[in-house]
Design a protein around this motif. Structure first.
Motif, short mmCIF file in Angstrom:
data_model
loop_
_atom_site.label_atom_id
_atom_site.label_comp_id
_atom_site.label_asym_id
_atom_site.label_seq_id
_atom_site.Cartn_x
_atom_site.Cartn_y
_atom_site.Cartn_z
N PHE C 147 38.88 27.89 68.16
CA PHE C 147 37.70 27.25 68.75
C PHE C 147 37.40 25.94 68.04
CE2 PHE C 147 34.86 28.44 65.33
CZ PHE C 147 35.42 29.60 64.84
N TRP C 148 37.61 25.93 66.77
CA TRP C 148 37.39 24.71 66.02
C TRP C 148 38.41 23.66 66.41
CZ3 TRP C 148 40.21 22.16 62.07
CH2 TRP C 148 39.49 21.19 61.38
N ILE C 151 37.32 22.16 69.55
CA ILE C 151 36.24 21.19 69.38
C ILE C 151 36.77 19.88 68.83
CG2 ILE C 151 34.12 20.70 68.12
CD1 ILE C 151 33.49 23.66 68.29
N ILE C 272 37.52 32.93 73.53
CA ILE C 272 36.86 31.86 72.76
C ILE C 272 37.13 30.49 73.34
CG2 ILE C 272 36.99 30.63 70.63
CD1 ILE C 272 35.96 32.70 69.45
N ALA C 275 35.04 29.75 76.10
CA ALA C 275 33.67 29.44 75.68
C ALA C 275 33.55 27.99 75.27
CB ALA C 275 33.26 30.36 74.54
N VAL C 276 34.54 27.51 74.51
CA VAL C 276 34.47 26.14 74.02
C VAL C 276 34.59 25.13 75.17
CG1 VAL C 276 35.71 24.42 72.67
CG2 VAL C 276 35.33 26.69 71.74
N PHE C 277 35.46 25.43 76.09
CA PHE C 277 35.74 24.46 77.15
C PHE C 277 35.04 24.76 78.45
CE2 PHE C 277 38.87 21.71 75.29
CZ PHE C 277 39.39 22.45 74.25
N SER C 278 34.15 25.74 78.42
CA SER C 278 33.46 26.15 79.65
C SER C 278 34.46 26.40 80.77
CB SER C 278 32.47 25.05 80.10
OG SER C 278 31.57 24.77 79.08
#
Lengths: 419, 338, 330
Positions: C147-148, C151, C272, C275-278
């Motif tokens: 996830f990091w 980002i 995950i 979640a980060v990238f919708s």
């Protein structure tokens, strides 16, 4: 060390002449001299044996012949003369050619590589680990056939690393058990070869995997594979060591037949004196990376000059006198690390007949009986004199009867001590 | 339990490998920082300082356009000004959106990650190893049952299972008093430290199967060893045999797996914190989720620093794992930990 | 046994595991704090709704009857009803599956396509610069939380450089495929698709790539040292063939078994990454369902995730059996 003259001459029937070959391993612990100035010849239609303990350098010698020494090992010197008229013509005029003989160490590596399978072939000690467990036996033999077939189509000079086996086919072959490289013809030939080495139902067995074969059968299959390119020289590295005694005999018979049929010469690498006695026409004895004695079988076995050879033969149990004590050779095999090797004869520390002169480097002398019998020992020319002896011995080695008499039918139990 | 030969292998492998040394250095750094956080951290990580918010780390100057609207004479006026924010040596890694010091947060975050990582692994091993050993030693129905159960557990990706369990059970956490602060040192630091209990339990539940498998495999191969048969012949009871003979010899792959697991659990915990499923806000993953909103305006350090910290810790652990694997048995496939 | 029988056996085992998965999910219902009704009803449901739910779910029935009903409904494709969202769970869950599959497949393809060649090159050029780089990269890759990484990728490539999109999924892969023959511009559709899927696929696939590179490299090093490789060279085979047809093939065998296990990590990672990238897939659905306390959807998602994992593993085993004859031809 033998003298390497500038313009060697070769008898017509000499197929391979190794002169002063040296192979070294440059490891983290230091330089290891695995093979030191080794010289021997292989003639047409004969079986040459190289015998020695483990660690004597015999396997590395074999690998050096066909350039299969992996890093950190390197062949650091010497010549390997091979008789091949076509090759001689190709390189005519360079100093690598003498008549029909070419020094393989002085031709490009790609040429040497191209000789694998076609001129020189090798079989290994443990067939089960020398074959790919996930490819059928037939396919592996067919590969050998196919490689040689394609090679004959290309001039050797243009042999590349991939030989037309490109990236795409590469990836496909990595995953799928396709037969894209080999074809019906090579598979048919593979089956023929299996039959030739005496495997029953060759067509069915060709589709089986190595783990479905017994040890003896698999070794035959390895021989079949080695014959795919109709090689001039078949190098057999301890081919029977991993097998039962009865199977050993069968394998040796196959090899003998090969040689007798006039197609192939065999270089037999082994530690088993019985195998040597049974199979070989000529023999070389290796110790600590050097050939200490070589010559015709009868010469070396009946009249050994080098104390190591005498010791080896003395360690063989005598069938006719089973109660006689075995005579082991005192001491241990020396380290092959360059910095730890002594000047002079490497056997001197263990030798019951070592003398003061043995501390100097010892050249190879011709034996007394025949010119072919060569030995790297001062005893070729003199008797042992205890007055200048290095080790505190009386110089007596119990030299039992020659092993060549005991080998009708059985391979004998001649196993070198220290194995 | 650790034989001389093993000690020697470890030592020689360590000596010859730069990466092993690096791994040990990194891990010691993380452990040190985690334990002595109250002393190492320059500020209290929970103290907000809105005037100091969004300060960049040393070396970076941030410029941004701030738009403010105000009511002037009944009309809304918007003013756009370019603001330059300079770094401050007091906050070497910058501050987050609420003005909290990033360096301190990263330091305290190490505690969370390490505690969850180690305790979670210990829990998973404490459950998995005995079960695996018993299953492998006795075979039969216990073994079959275990393998079935293992197959089913492994059908759920650990993260998904962890999320589901935490979702169902809630996020219970325990406030543990910080021993240093309680002893009178570093009084400006937080007095208690939050232990995310549910997360630790869930992580253990999700991962015990890996230990059980390895332990079972070892027990299976060791039970036929001569010394085990000898012990049985001498009348030793099974418990003693398993504990005294099988376990010590099975310990090597278990330890290798343990290092892989600690790394995996640290990553898992950070993922859970990121998604908001942890019981604590003093966590690297949580900071990353906070920092995510600032990325589009170019303020990368709020999410970036904790992430780098995770990398450092996990790289260190993986290097140690590699060292152990190379020294103890190059044949172990140590990658079996998710 | 033949390969066919092996596959059949694995499928049978798989069915058993799926049954286990389904049963565990069933049991999850009962470990929710509070009554089982809480697992189904939304928080703000009134008493009437709750009673209706109780009746419908048969929560007043004995356990084994509930279990039986549950299984029967599942076999009919009915995973219940979401009171929170007012939809059939089955429709809802399966509508999200394609997006997740697309992401997972993209990540896997990229990962395998990069890692195996990288691992091979790394092994054959041991200790040379390529090897060092690959080793460092793969070490970093298995140590970076995805996830990091996502980002950071967004920061650099989407925000700063503007090459890719930061979030969402505009176009499905099938649409891209359809655009080859259909009316929409193929290039445009392709670019749109790539703009959205590239970053999440890279973020998701990095761990996998790094892991497989490491495994391939160490596996190749092992294989290249084995006697049959030397024997293959001795018979004159071209070096490329020795490396790929022989060594790599045997390397892939253990690598594939680990791959199968690690696919679980990939699916977890997908949650995950979404979640980060919708990214509108199953993972996003799971997380939102937990936040909305929509347990039926959560359970349905778990069943689908678990089952697909089993399916993929069976597939992996089939590939494994075509590579390693010893498994099949005993």
């Amino acid at each position: 060390m033998p003298d390497v003259s500038d313009a060697p001459t070769f008898d017509d029937d000499v197929l391979v002449a190794v002169r002063d070959l040296s192979t070294r391993f440059f490891t983290e612990e230091g330089q290891v001299n695995a093979v030191e100035g080794v010289s021997f010849e292989v003639r047409d239609n004969e079986v040459v044996g190289i015998v020695g303990e483990s660690g004597s350098g015999k396997s590395v010698t074999a690998l050096s012949l066909i350039d299969l020494v992996d890093s950190p090992g390197e062949i650091t010197g010497g010549e390997v003369w091979y008789r091949d008229a076509e090759l001689a013509e190709e390189f005519a005029g360079s100093d690598a050619v003498v008549g029909d003989h070419v020094d393989l160490r002085r031709v490009p590596a790609t040429v040497r590589r191209s000789l694998r399978g076609s001129s020189f072939s090798m079989i290994f000690q443990d067939p089960m680990s020398s074959l790919n467990p996930s490819v059928t036996v037939g396919e592996q033999i067919a590969e050998a056939v196919e490689v040689q077939r394609r090679a004959k189509g290309n001039p050797r000079r243009t042999r590349s690393r991939t030989q037309g086996y490109g990236l795409g086919r590469l990836l496909v072959d990595a995953v799928l058990p396709t037969r894209s490289y080999t074809d019906e013809e090579s598979h048919a030939r593979a089956i023929e070869l299996l039959e030739q080495v005496g495997i029953p139902d060759p067509a069915e067995r060709a589709d089986e995997y190595p783990h479905q074969f017994s040890g003896g059968m698999l070794q035959r299959a390895m021989i079949a594979q080695a014959l795919a390119g109709e090689p001039d020289v078949l190098i057999a590295d301890e081919p029977t060591t991993a097998l039962d005694v009865t199977i050993q005999a069968q394998i040796l018979d196959i090899l003998r037949e090969l040689q007798e049929s006039g197609e192939t010469s065999v270089v037999m690498i082994t530690h088993d004196l019985g195998v040597i006695a049974r199979m070989c026409d000529r023999v070389g004895v290796m110790y600590a990376g050097e050939i200490v004695e070589r010559g015709r079988l009868a010469d070396v076995f009946d009249d050994p000059i080098h104390p190591y050879t005498q010791g080896l033969l003395g360690s063989v149990p005598d069938l006719e006198d089973p109660a006689a004590r075995l005579q082991p050779i005192e001491g241990n095999v020396p380290s092959l690390l360059d910095r730890e090797m002594p000047e002079g004869c490497y056997f001197a520390d263990r030798c019951p007949k070592a003398m003061a002169d043995c501390r100097q480097p010892v050249p190879e002398y011709d034996g007394t009986a025949s010119e072919e019998h060569a030995v790297q020992c001062v005893l070729a020319n003199r008797e042992y004199d205890p007055a200048v002896g290095l080790n505190d011995t009386d110089g007596v080695i119990d030299d039992t009867d020659s092993v060549t008499d005991d080998t009708d039918g059985a391979t004998g139990d001649g196993v070198v001590s220290g194995e | 339990m650790v034989s001389d030969r093993v000690r020697r292998n470890l030592a020689s492998e360590f000596r010859s490998s730069v990466l092993a040394k690096l791994g040990v250095v990194l891990v010691l750094l993380v452990v040190f920082v985690a334990i002595f956080a109250p002393f190492v951290a320059p500020h209290n990580p929970t103290t907000q300082d809105l005037d100091n918010a969004e300060r960049p780390p040393l070396g970076i100057v941030q410029t941004e356009e701030r738009t403010t609207s105000e009511m002037v004479d009944g009309e809304v006026q918007t003013v756009t000004e370019t603001v330059t924010i300079r770094p401050d040596a007091a906050h070497p890694l910058g501050t987050d959106g609420l003005g909290r010091d990033m360096l301190s947060r990263v330091i305290y975050g190490a505690r969370t990650s390490l505690i969850v990582g180690v305790l979670g692994t210990v829990l998973a091993a404490a459950v998995g190893v005995p079960v695996g050993l018993i299953a492998g030693y006795y075979r039969g129905r216990i073994d079959d049952g275990l393998m079935r159960f293992a197959d089913v557990s492994l059908a759920f990706p650990s993260l998904v299972l962890a999320i589901a369990l935490i979702g169902l059970w809630g996020r219970a956490s325990v406030a543990v008093p910080d021993p240093f602060v309680a002893a009178g040192f570093a009084q400006e630091m937080p007095a208690t430290f939050v232990l995310p209990g549910t997360v630790i339990v869930v992580v253990g539940v999700v991962n015990w199967v890996w230990f059980a498998r390895i332990a079972r495999g070892e027990a299976l191969s060791l039970r036929d060893q001569e010394y085990v048969k000898a012990a049985r012949a001498l009348g030793a009871d099974d418990g003693r045999i398993i504990a005294g003979h099988v376990l010590p010899n099975a310990i090597t792959p278990i330890i290798v797996l343990g290092t892989v697991q600690v790394a995996a659990i640290i990553l898992l915990e950070s993922s859970l914190s990121f998604l908001g499923f942890s019981g604590t806000t003093l966590s690297w993953g949580f900071d990353i989720s906070q920092g995510r909103d600032y990325v589009s305006s170019g303020q990368w350090w709020i999410a970036g620093m904790p992430g780098l910290a995770i990398m450092v810790a996990v790289i260190g652990i993986n290097l140690i794992g590699d060292w152990l694997r190379d020294a103890l048995d190059p044949g172990i496939q140590g990658e079996g930990g998710a | 046994m033949s390969q066919g029988r092996f596959v059949a056996k694995r499928v049978l085992q798989g069915v058993g595991v799926v049954w286990g998965v389904v049963s565990i999910v069933f049991l999850l219902r009962f470990i929710t704090p509070g009554s089982a009704i809480n697992a189904v009803a939304p928080l703000d449901a009134d008493q009437e709704t709750r009673q209706a739910i109780a009746r419908e779910l048969g929560l007043d029935q004995p356990l084994h009857v509930q279990y039986g009903d549950y299984l029967v409904s599942l076999l009919q494709g009915d995973m219940g009803f979401s009171y929170v969202r007012g939809q059939e769970v089955t429709t809802l869950v399966f509508s999200k599956v394609p997006a997740t599959v697309e992401l997972a497949v993209a990540a896997t393809v990229v990962a395998i396509g990069l890692s195996i060649p990288l691992g091979v090159v790394s092994a054959t050029r041991r200790n040379q610069p390529v090897d060092w780089l690959a080793t460092l990269f793969s070490l970093a890759g298995i140590s970076t939380p995805n996830f990091w990484l996502g980002i950071m990728l967004i920061l650099v490539l989407a925000v700063q450089l503007g090459i890719f999109q930061t979030s969402g999924r505009a176009v499905a892969a099938v649409e891209v495929a359809a655009a080859v023959v259909g009316p929409a511009s193929f290039v445009k559709t392709l670019r749109l698709w790539l703009a959205h899927i590239t970053l999440p696929a890279v973020a998701l696939g990095t761990y996998f790539t790094a892991l497989v590179t490491r495994l391939t490299r160490s596996g190749m090093l092992d294989e290249l040292g084995k006697p049959y490789v030397r024997a293959a060279r001795a018979k004159g085979l071209p070096e490329a063939m020795v490396r790929y047809k022989h060594a790599l093939r045997n390397t892939l065998i253990p690598v594939i078994t680990v791959l199968g296990l690690q696919l679980g990590t990939l699916i977890g990672g997908a949650v995950i990454t979404e979640a980060v990238f919708s990214w509108p897939g199953l993972g996003t659905l799971v997380i939102r369902s937990i936040n909305l306390r929509d347990w039926p959807v959560l359970q349905g998602s778990l069943i689908v995730i678990g089952t697909s994992f089993v399916l993929v593993n069976i597939l992996v085993d089939v590939v494994y059996s075509s590579l390693d004859p010893r498994v099949v031809n005993d």
